[in-house]
Design a protein around this motif. Structure first.
Motif, short mmCIF file in Angstrom:
data_model
loop_
_atom_site.label_atom_id
_atom_site.label_comp_id
_atom_site.label_asym_id
_atom_site.label_seq_id
_atom_site.Cartn_x
_atom_site.Cartn_y
_atom_site.Cartn_z
N GLU A 208 -8.89 11.60 0.63
CA GLU A 208 -8.85 12.87 1.38
C GLU A 208 -10.23 13.47 1.61
O GLU A 208 -10.39 14.34 2.46
N ASP A 209 -11.27 13.00 0.88
CA ASP A 209 -12.61 13.54 1.11
C ASP A 209 -13.66 12.45 1.34
O ASP A 209 -14.84 12.75 1.41
N ARG A 210 -13.24 11.17 1.44
CA ARG A 210 -14.18 10.07 1.63
C ARG A 210 -13.93 9.36 2.95
O ARG A 210 -12.78 9.02 3.27
N VAL A 211 -15.02 9.14 3.70
CA VAL A 211 -14.95 8.45 4.99
C VAL A 211 -15.94 7.28 4.95
O VAL A 211 -17.11 7.45 4.59
N MET A 212 -15.45 6.09 5.33
CA MET A 212 -16.32 4.92 5.46
C MET A 212 -16.65 4.74 6.94
O MET A 212 -15.74 4.72 7.78
N VAL A 213 -17.95 4.60 7.25
CA VAL A 213 -18.42 4.54 8.63
C VAL A 213 -19.22 3.26 8.81
O VAL A 213 -20.02 2.89 7.94
N GLY A 214 -19.02 2.55 9.95
CA GLY A 214 -19.73 1.33 10.27
C GLY A 214 -20.60 1.49 11.50
O GLY A 214 -20.25 2.24 12.43
N THR A 215 -21.76 0.78 11.54
CA THR A 215 -22.71 0.90 12.64
C THR A 215 -22.86 -0.43 13.36
O THR A 215 -22.31 -1.46 12.94
N ASP A 216 -23.64 -0.42 14.45
CA ASP A 216 -23.88 -1.63 15.22
C ASP A 216 -24.99 -2.49 14.61
O ASP A 216 -25.31 -3.55 15.14
N SER A 225 -17.23 14.39 1.47
CA SER A 225 -17.36 15.82 1.89
C SER A 225 -18.57 16.02 2.79
O SER A 225 -19.26 17.03 2.73
N GLY A 226 -18.86 15.02 3.64
CA GLY A 226 -19.95 15.11 4.61
C GLY A 226 -21.29 14.66 4.09
O GLY A 226 -22.24 14.55 4.85
N ASP A 227 -21.42 14.36 2.78
CA ASP A 227 -22.70 13.93 2.20
C ASP A 227 -22.67 12.43 1.92
O ASP A 227 -21.64 11.88 1.50
N LEU A 228 -23.80 11.75 2.13
CA LEU A 228 -23.89 10.30 1.92
C LEU A 228 -23.87 10.00 0.43
O LEU A 228 -24.70 10.50 -0.34
N ARG A 229 -22.90 9.14 0.01
CA ARG A 229 -22.76 8.77 -1.40
C ARG A 229 -23.12 7.31 -1.67
O ARG A 229 -23.54 6.97 -2.77
N TRP A 230 -22.92 6.45 -0.69
CA TRP A 230 -23.11 5.01 -0.92
C TRP A 230 -23.35 4.34 0.42
O TRP A 230 -22.80 4.74 1.44
N GLU A 314 -19.25 4.35 -8.03
CA GLU A 314 -18.45 4.90 -6.94
C GLU A 314 -18.38 3.97 -5.73
O GLU A 314 -17.64 4.22 -4.81
N GLY A 315 -19.15 2.91 -5.72
CA GLY A 315 -19.25 2.05 -4.55
C GLY A 315 -18.15 1.01 -4.47
O GLY A 315 -17.14 1.03 -5.18
#
Length: 1204
Positions: A208-216, A225-230, A314-315
């Motif tokens: 509910e508070d973690r988002v995984m994002v992928g790039t090109d 919560s909007g802050d980079l963790r890993w 956490e990773g």
């Protein structure tokens, strides 16, 4: 409505460009877009159910499944307007629940959709340039909030809801990663991007508070919560070592062999090339999907990685790599697995992973296999079979088998079975396939490629070429109904070949444009053709000549059909009509109602006509053709229909399109006539196989049989040996168990005897302990009773003492209260008398103070009157100066207005010149495209001339080429004349708009001048009022200070008086104290008041002087500021003029370049003389005029600079 009904039965294809194009409805049913519909497909039972797109839809853009799996939202473009349609999936058939088509914000298309966790809200992201994020309560069609997500027109790829929170939304795009929260009727951004912006292609919520994002660039970022963790980076990996080619011979002997996980073949050289390409480009993470253990993400072409959460940190760590297998039936197996993963999703139970690729393919992977075979490389499998990945250009059916042949621009030829809805055979080639035709027996296929025409055998597991024909770029080919002949089109010539002898029987010439469609009559005596030249010809194959013709040059025909009796021809083309032709004349023209027909087919009964449109829809109508809208229209494809065909029994209709989909329709006639087969003859089961293949397979079968027999013998022998060994072991074990049982029995008896002895000992010990306990309890009770009696006696004695103490204290308190009351009465009487005396003294002091205040006010009034006169004189002086400054400002404004008008006129001229330049550029581009098309046609004609040197004479070819060139030039001239007229029409309304806008600008300037004058007056009034306020504040502070001094004096007087009262019993000391008080307070107070009056006058004078000096300083500052503003305006206008002059010079250079290009083109096409005759104005004059304007502007700039 028509009585002819077509029901969509099955579709082969996928639309990979639709966002979120694969999703699970339940464990066995998936939903994906195909054609212009969404398909519900059952994985085990293989049935399909259709959710058709909206009427007049131009294609789907995005899908979204609600978390409850009850609703499906589809983003479409309907008549160039965006719409969102929400379907209820639980109803059968699926019903439209809501249609969102009216929006109170600008939008062109919705690129991504998402449902909230409770399915009550819907969020949609629009594409650039608007880039709005809309938040709806969709059931009430109420817009809750709208926010602009990007200002720089960057693309946004994905939007999603927090899986546990209705109010939190995440979006990703190029340089965009934003989290929004819905609060107080608005969407507010809750995160702030730090570091360099990335091209974020995809994202997924893990919690509910973690988002995984992928790039090109192959990077994964975990935000909490909007802050980079890993974060981690993914690198391209080499393909694992493959099994050798020899193992391919031992695979299963099915009709079609799909690539398995263990069968791809790679040479070392190809592997090195693939690795080099992968290392050159970083993997793009284009899709991410979360599941309970972690997440899956794409890692470049053909690779998906599974990540699991680590226990310590956490990773996440990489757990498994899954690849798309190589396809051995493609022309280049090394490139077959290089497909970008567009979308992926897990089944509800997370047992399977489904992915879609950019080549319109669907793959599936069973997650349980990752745990079973962790050591071996994992591979995806086709969901069913490989599909077309580009536009389908050819379609044909046969009579003896339920087969359909298709060819596509993806360089493949595929054979489908429309009864079992399966793919029987397919093969890819090096060249693009343009046309295909099946032999009536279903054993041969004819395919037209860019380099040659190939006749191929349909074997049991392969499509094998056995004859090539030198027909280049064959766009149309077809077998005759009897199968003894076939026609192949090359440009504008139709070649007739024999299927048995492969001889060129006849060449049908007569079309001036490319032939687009060819069809045989039922008896194979006639051939009907149509082309882009607007001609429909009926050819006789006995004579090789035209029997009838119908030419309409304004129409470019795209499809033709013939009635079963070969008397009526149906033709469709670009003029948006369906023509019924008989005996070289048009009998009837049926309008298409603003749609272009691209294909047509007539049933074998002659009662049904089906047409395909450029919008991808299918229309069914009854023959004779209706004049009004008496037809049924069905949403079918997402692109123009390219080919249509109907089976021999009129049961099934087949359509293909540029969207790469093959659609099978079931045809019904409500009247029930003409749809049953005349003879109940089953389809043929025979297949072709070569002798060598047969021998190889029989040899393999014999070897396998012998191998099976040997294995049986070996297994039987090994089983006997194992039985012997097991029997011996059983005997040994039984003997051991018997011995152990006897020993255990003896041990059990010994233990029982010991148990009885122990029980007796424990009973005796218990009896002794009980006796001891009873004795100890009696002794303790007697001792405690004695102690209690002693304590009670002590308590009674203490109570008596406390009562005596209370009585004594009460008596003492009563005596103290009496003495206190007496002393208070005496003191009150004494101090009341003293207060009366002091009040009389205070009244006298107040009277003196009032008299002094009156005198002070009179002096103050006189000073104020003098100062007011001086202020008025100063005001009059500065008002004169202000008037002079205003007059000078007005003069400057007038000059600036003149300069603006000149500037506007120059801008108008610049715009006119830029419009002329644009029109010239457009004409130049069109001319270049025409030149390119002409060059292509010339090259094609040259090739044809070289091939036909033996049959055709040189003179006929030259005449033909010259005629064609003349026709093209005439068309070109007509197009140019038409464009010149259109441009002239467009210029007139724009000039009127410019005049109206100029008048509006002048009115706005006048209003601005008025507002400026009002603002100046208000500012002066405000400054005067502020200065008055400051003066009153100072006076108030002085009065407060005086009041404080008086209070301090009174307090000191009180204290001294109190000290004198102490000498009340001693008259001498009292007298001296009173004298000291008189000397101290009465005389000093008078002196203080006199001095205070003088100081107040001086302070008032200095205050008035300071006030006047401040007014002077403020006025000087205003004058300086206004002069600086005027200077800045002048400098800005000068800079704008400089930049405009530079732009004009650049435009002059561009005009010269375009002029030379246009001159070259005109000279190349021979249009110079025509232009001079028609009186086209020379561009040189316009350029000289344009240069004169620029010179004038330069002179104005110099003059203005001299004035400044």
């Amino acid at each position: 409505m028509s009585v002819i009904v077509a029901q969509s039965l099955h579709i082969f294809g996928l639309r990979s460009r639709v966002a979120n194009n694969v999703c699970y409805f339940d464990e066995q049913i998936i939903i994906y877009p195909s054609g212009n519909s969404c398909v519900k497909y059952h994985l085990e039972q293989k049935w399909q159910k259709f959710i058709p797109g909206s009427e007049k839809s131009q294609g789907m853009l995005a899908l979204a499944m609600s978390p409850s799996r009850r609703y499906l939202a589809i983003s479409e473009t309907v008549q160039e307007k965006p719409t969102i349609t929400i379907y209820e999936l639980s109803s059968v058939p699926c019903k439209k629940r809501k249609v969102l088509s009216v929006f109170d914000f600008p939008v062109q298309e919705f690129v991504s959709l998402a449902f909230s966790p409770d399915s009550k809200y819907l969020v949609a992201q629009t594409g650039p340039p608007e880039s709005n994020l809309a938040y709806w309560m969709w059931e009430k069609q109420r817009t809750m909030a709208i926010v602009k997500t990007d200002i720089q027109n960057n693309p946004v790829y994905q939007v999603s809801f927090n899986p546990q929170d209705n109010t939190q939304v995440c979006i990703t795009g190029n340089g965009i990663f934003k989290l929004f929260r819905y609060t107080e009727g608005t969407l507010k951004q809750t995160n702030f991007q730090r570091g360099e912006p990335q091209n974020y292609l995809s994202h997924a919520w893990l919690t509910e508070d973690r988002v995984m994002v992928g790039t090109d660039t192959g990077k994964l970022f975990l935000f909490e919560s909007g802050d980079l963790r890993w974060e981690t980076s993914i690198e391209c990996k080499e393909r694992p070592s493959e099994v050798e080619k020899d193992e391919l011979a031992h695979e299963s002997e099915s009709l079609i062999e799909f690539p398995t996980a263990s069968s791809p073949d790679l040479s070392s050289e190809m592997l090195c090339e693939a690795v080099g390409q992968q290392q050159a480009s970083l993997p793009q993470i284009s899709a991410i999907a979360a599941y309970s253990k972690g997440f899956a993400c794409s890692a470049g072409p053909g690779v998906v990685l599974l990540f699991e959460k680590t226990e310590e940190k956490e990773g996440y760590r990489e757990n498994r790599e899954i690849r798309i297998p190589q396809d051995q039936r493609t022309s280049d197996p090394n490139q077959s697995d290089k497909q970008d993963v567009m979308c992926m999703c897990f089944s509800p139970s997370e047992e399977t992973l489904l992915i879609s690729t950019n080549k319109n393919q669907l793959y599936i992977f069973t997650m349980s296999s990752t745990e079973i075979i962790k050591g071996e490389p994992a591979h995806f499998e086709y969901l069913n079979f490989p599909l077309h990945s580009a536009a389908i250009t050819g379609l044909d059916i046969c009579i003896r088998k339920p087969l359909v042949a298709t060819c596509s621009l993806d360089r493949s030829v595929r054979i489908w079975n429309y009864e079992t809805n399966t793919l029987d055979l397919y093969k890819e080639y090096q060249e693009e396939a343009y046309a295909v035709s099946l032999h009536p027996t279903g054993l041969y296929v004819l395919a037209g490629f860019s380099d040659k025409l190939r006749l191929m055998n349909l074997l049991i597991d392969d499509i094998r070429t056995f004859k090539d024909f030198t027909v280049r770029g064959c766009r149309e080919c077809t077998f005759s109904n009897g199968g003894h002949l076939f026609a192949a089109v090359n440009g504008n010539v139709i070649h007739i070949y024999s299927t048995t002898s492969f001889e060129n029987v006849n060449n049908l010439k007569g079309h001036n444009g490319k032939v687009r469609s060819v069809i045989w009559s039922a008896d194979d005596n006639k051939l009907i053709s149509c082309g882009t030249d607007g001609a429909v010809y009926e050819w006789s194959l006995l004579t090789g000549k035209r029997e009838s013709e119908c030419v309409l040059k304004s129409c470019s025909y795209s499809g033709v059909a013939i009635s079963p009796d070969a008397k009526i021809i149906f033709a469709v083309g670009s003029d948006q009509t369906l023509k019924e032709i008989s005996d070289s004349s048009i009998l009837c023209e049926v309008p298409t109602f603003d749609v272009t027909y691209t294909a047509i087919v007539v049933s074998h009964s002659g009662r049904m006509v089906f047409t395909g449109t450029s919008m991808g829809t299918i229309r069914s109508m009854k023959y004779p053709l209706p004049v009004h809208k008496e037809f049924n229209e069905y949403q079918a494809h997402a692109g123009p229909v390219t080919k249509m065909s109907i089976t021999c029994d009129d049961q099934f209709l087949l359509t293909v399109s540029e969207d790469g989909c093959l659609l099978i329709w079931k045809v019904y006639d409500k009247e029930g006539r003409g749809l049953k087969r005349e003879k109940e003859v089953g389809y043929a089961d025979e297949v072709l196989i070569t002798k060598t293949d047969m021998e190889e397979k029989t040899q393999v079968m014999l070897e396998l049989k012998t191998r099976v027999e040997e294995l049986k013998m070996e297994n039987e022998y090994q089983l006997r040996l194992k039985d012997m060994n097991y029997n011996e072991k059983m005997k040994e074990l039984t003997e051991k168990f018997i011995q152990e049982m006897e020993s255990l029995k003896t041990k059990n008896q010994v233990l029982k005897a010991e148990k009885e002895k122990k029980e007796l000992q424990y009973q005796e010990q218990l009896a002794e302990l009980m006796e001891k306990q009873s004795r100890e309890v009696q002794d303790l009770e007697s001792g405690n009773n004695q102690k209690l009696l002693l304590e009670y006696e002590k308590y009674q004695e203490l109570q008596v003492k406390s009562q005596r103490m209370q009585e004594e204290y009460e008596k003492q308190l009563h005596d103290m209260e009496e003495t206190k009351n007496q002393a208070l009465e005496e003191l009150t009487e004494y101090y009341e008398a003293k207060l009366h005396e002091k009040t009389t003294l205070l009244e006298e002091a107040q009277d003196d103070a009032r008299q002094q205040l009156q005198e002070f006010e009179e002096t103050k009034k006189q000073i104020e009157e003098d100062e007011d006169r001086e202020i008025q004189e100063i005001k009059i002086k500065y008002e004169r100066r202000l008037r002079e400054e205003r007059e000078s400002n007005l003069r400057l404004k007038g000059e600036t207005g003149i300069m603006r008008k000149k500037f506007n006129s120059l801008q108008k001229e610049i715009e006119e010149r830029s419009n002329d330049i644009e029109t010239m550029k457009m004409e130049q581009q069109k001319l270049q495209s025409v030149i390119k098309s002409l060059e292509k046609d010339i090259l094609g004609l040259k090739r044809e001339i070289q091939e036909r040197d033996e049959t055709i004479q040189d003179k006929e070819k030259r005449i033909y080429d010259l005629k064609k060139k003349n026709q093209e030039l005439e068309k070109f001239k007509f197009v140019l004349d038409y464009k010149i007229k259109e441009l002239k029409k467009q210029i007139e309304p724009r000039e009127n708009d410019i005049k109206a806008m100029k008048e509006q600008i002048q009115e706005m300037e006048r209003e601005l001048e008025r507002f400026h004058q009002q603002n100046m007056q208000l500012e002066l009034n405000i400054t005067e009022l502020r200065q008055k306020l400051k003066a009153t504040d100072r006076e108030m502070h002085k009065e407060q200070q005086k009041e404080r001094d008086m209070e301090a004096l009174v307090k000191r007087f009180k204290t001294d008086l109190h000290n004198c009262v102490g000498f009340i019993q001693e008259p001498k000391k009292l007298k001296e104290g009173i004298r000291e008080l008189y000397d101290k307070y009465v005389q000093q107070a008078d002196m203080v008041e006199i001095v205070g009056v003088d100081t107040d006058l001086q302070q008032e004078y200095t205050r008035q002087r300071e006030h006047l000096e401040r007014n002077l300083a403020t006025l000087k500052k205003k004058v300086v500021k206004e002069s600086e503003i005027h200077r800045a305006d002048n400098v800005r206008i000068m800079q704008e003029n400089v930049s405009l002059i530079k732009e004009i010079n650049e435009l002059r250079r561009e005009l010269k370049v375009t002029r030379t290009h246009v001159h070259d083109l005109q000279s190349a096409l021979g249009l110079n003389r025509k232009n001079k005759k028609q009186g086209i104005p020379d561009t040189g004059k316009s350029l000289s005029q344009y240069g004169g304007c620029a010179d004038r502007q330069g002179f104005l700039y110099k003059e203005y600079e001299a004035q400044g």
